[in-house]
Scaffold this motif. Sequence first.
Motif, PDB file in Angstrom:
ATOM      1  N   MET A   1      -8.853   2.206   6.906  1.00 29.93           N
ATOM      2  CA  MET A   1      -7.789   1.552   6.151  1.00 29.93           C
ATOM      3  C   MET A   1      -8.011   0.045   6.193  1.00 29.93           C
ATOM      4  O   MET A   1      -8.444  -0.504   7.188  1.00 29.93           O
ATOM      5  CB  MET A   1      -6.437   1.931   6.749  1.00 29.93           C
ATOM      6  N   SER A   2      -7.686  -0.607   5.140  1.00 31.45           N
ATOM      7  CA  SER A   2      -7.868  -2.046   5.000  1.00 31.45           C
ATOM      8  C   SER A   2      -6.697  -2.807   5.612  1.00 31.45           C
ATOM      9  O   SER A   2      -5.658  -2.240   5.914  1.00 31.45           O
ATOM     10  CB  SER A   2      -7.962  -2.409   3.520  1.00 31.45           C
ATOM     11  N   PRO A   4      -3.447  -5.043   5.581  1.00 37.07           N
ATOM     12  CA  PRO A   4      -2.348  -5.036   4.602  1.00 37.07           C
ATOM     13  C   PRO A   4      -2.485  -6.173   3.590  1.00 37.07           C
ATOM     14  O   PRO A   4      -2.883  -7.277   3.931  1.00 37.07           O
ATOM     15  CB  PRO A   4      -1.094  -5.224   5.458  1.00 37.07           C
ATOM     16  N   ARG A   5      -2.176  -5.874   2.380  1.00 39.22           N
ATOM     17  CA  ARG A   5      -2.204  -6.820   1.268  1.00 39.22           C
ATOM     18  C   ARG A   5      -0.839  -6.829   0.610  1.00 39.22           C
ATOM     19  O   ARG A   5      -0.004  -5.972   0.865  1.00 39.22           O
ATOM     20  CB  ARG A   5      -3.251  -6.398   0.233  1.00 39.22           C
ATOM     21  N   THR A  42       4.212  -5.638   1.090  1.00 39.02           N
ATOM     22  CA  THR A  42       2.923  -5.353   1.718  1.00 39.02           C
ATOM     23  C   THR A  42       2.532  -3.901   1.469  1.00 39.02           C
ATOM     24  O   THR A  42       3.375  -3.030   1.242  1.00 39.02           O
ATOM     25  CB  THR A  42       2.964  -5.585   3.240  1.00 39.02           C
ATOM     26  N   THR A  43       1.238  -3.677   1.543  1.00 41.10           N
ATOM     27  CA  THR A  43       0.763  -2.304   1.390  1.00 41.10           C
ATOM     28  C   THR A  43       1.273  -1.437   2.543  1.00 41.10           C
ATOM     29  O   THR A  43       1.526  -0.252   2.360  1.00 41.10           O
ATOM     30  CB  THR A  43      -0.771  -2.261   1.297  1.00 41.10           C
ATOM     31  N   ALA A  58      -0.608   1.261  -2.844  1.00 40.11           N
ATOM     32  CA  ALA A  58      -1.184   0.563  -1.691  1.00 40.11           C
ATOM     33  C   ALA A  58      -2.699   0.712  -1.691  1.00 40.11           C
ATOM     34  O   ALA A  58      -3.432  -0.271  -1.494  1.00 40.11           O
ATOM     35  CB  ALA A  58      -0.584   1.108  -0.390  1.00 40.11           C
ATOM     36  N   GLU A  59      -3.183   1.912  -1.918  1.00 40.96           N
ATOM     37  CA  GLU A  59      -4.626   2.153  -1.950  1.00 40.96           C
ATOM     38  C   GLU A  59      -5.294   1.380  -3.075  1.00 40.96           C
ATOM     39  O   GLU A  59      -6.375   0.799  -2.892  1.00 40.96           O
ATOM     40  CB  GLU A  59      -4.904   3.648  -2.086  1.00 40.96           C
ATOM     41  N   GLU A  62      -5.500  -2.336  -2.101  1.00 41.92           N
ATOM     42  CA  GLU A  62      -6.510  -2.543  -1.064  1.00 41.92           C
ATOM     43  C   GLU A  62      -7.923  -2.387  -1.630  1.00 41.92           C
ATOM     44  O   GLU A  62      -8.820  -3.157  -1.287  1.00 41.92           O
ATOM     45  CB  GLU A  62      -6.262  -1.587   0.096  1.00 41.92           C
ATOM     46  N   GLN A  63      -8.120  -1.424  -2.520  1.00 44.66           N
ATOM     47  CA  GLN A  63      -9.437  -1.242  -3.141  1.00 44.66           C
ATOM     48  C   GLN A  63      -9.801  -2.446  -4.002  1.00 44.66           C
ATOM     49  O   GLN A  63     -10.949  -2.892  -4.008  1.00 44.66           O
ATOM     50  CB  GLN A  63      -9.464   0.035  -3.977  1.00 44.66           C
ATOM     51  N   ALA A  65      -8.791  -5.517  -3.576  1.00 44.96           N
ATOM     52  CA  ALA A  65      -9.108  -6.627  -2.671  1.00 44.96           C
ATOM     53  C   ALA A  65     -10.492  -6.439  -2.065  1.00 44.96           C
ATOM     54  O   ALA A  65     -11.262  -7.404  -1.959  1.00 44.96           O
ATOM     55  CB  ALA A  65      -8.057  -6.720  -1.569  1.00 44.96           C
ATOM     56  N   ASN A  66     -10.830  -5.218  -1.684  1.00 50.27           N
ATOM     57  CA  ASN A  66     -12.150  -4.949  -1.112  1.00 50.27           C
ATOM     58  C   ASN A  66     -13.249  -5.186  -2.140  1.00 50.27           C
ATOM     59  O   ASN A  66     -14.321  -5.695  -1.799  1.00 50.27           O
ATOM     60  CB  ASN A  66     -12.220  -3.526  -0.561  1.00 50.27           C
TER      61      ASN A  66
END
Length: 75
Positions: A1-2, A4-5, A42-43, A58-59, A62-63, A65-66
């Motif tokens: 898991m990344s 939090p964003r 936040t995620t 949330a996913e 995060e994806q 951002a990654n």
Amino acid sequence: MSAPRIATHLDAKALGYCNAGLRRWFPRDGVTFDDFRQQGVTTGWLRATGDAMAIRLAEYVEQQANSLMSEGAKA
């Protein structure tokens, strides 16, 4: 898991989410729908709702951002 964003209303709209569906997550933990529209959440907060659509958002965030981070590393 990344890490939090922050997920925004625009992120939710990018997934095709409607405001009526988004409103089901609020109010929760003192956060209102207007707070979400103005500041995002936040995620981690989204995951804590337990709602499958919130977790998908949330996913997605995060994806995104990654992807940006890995593109920046290539440059």
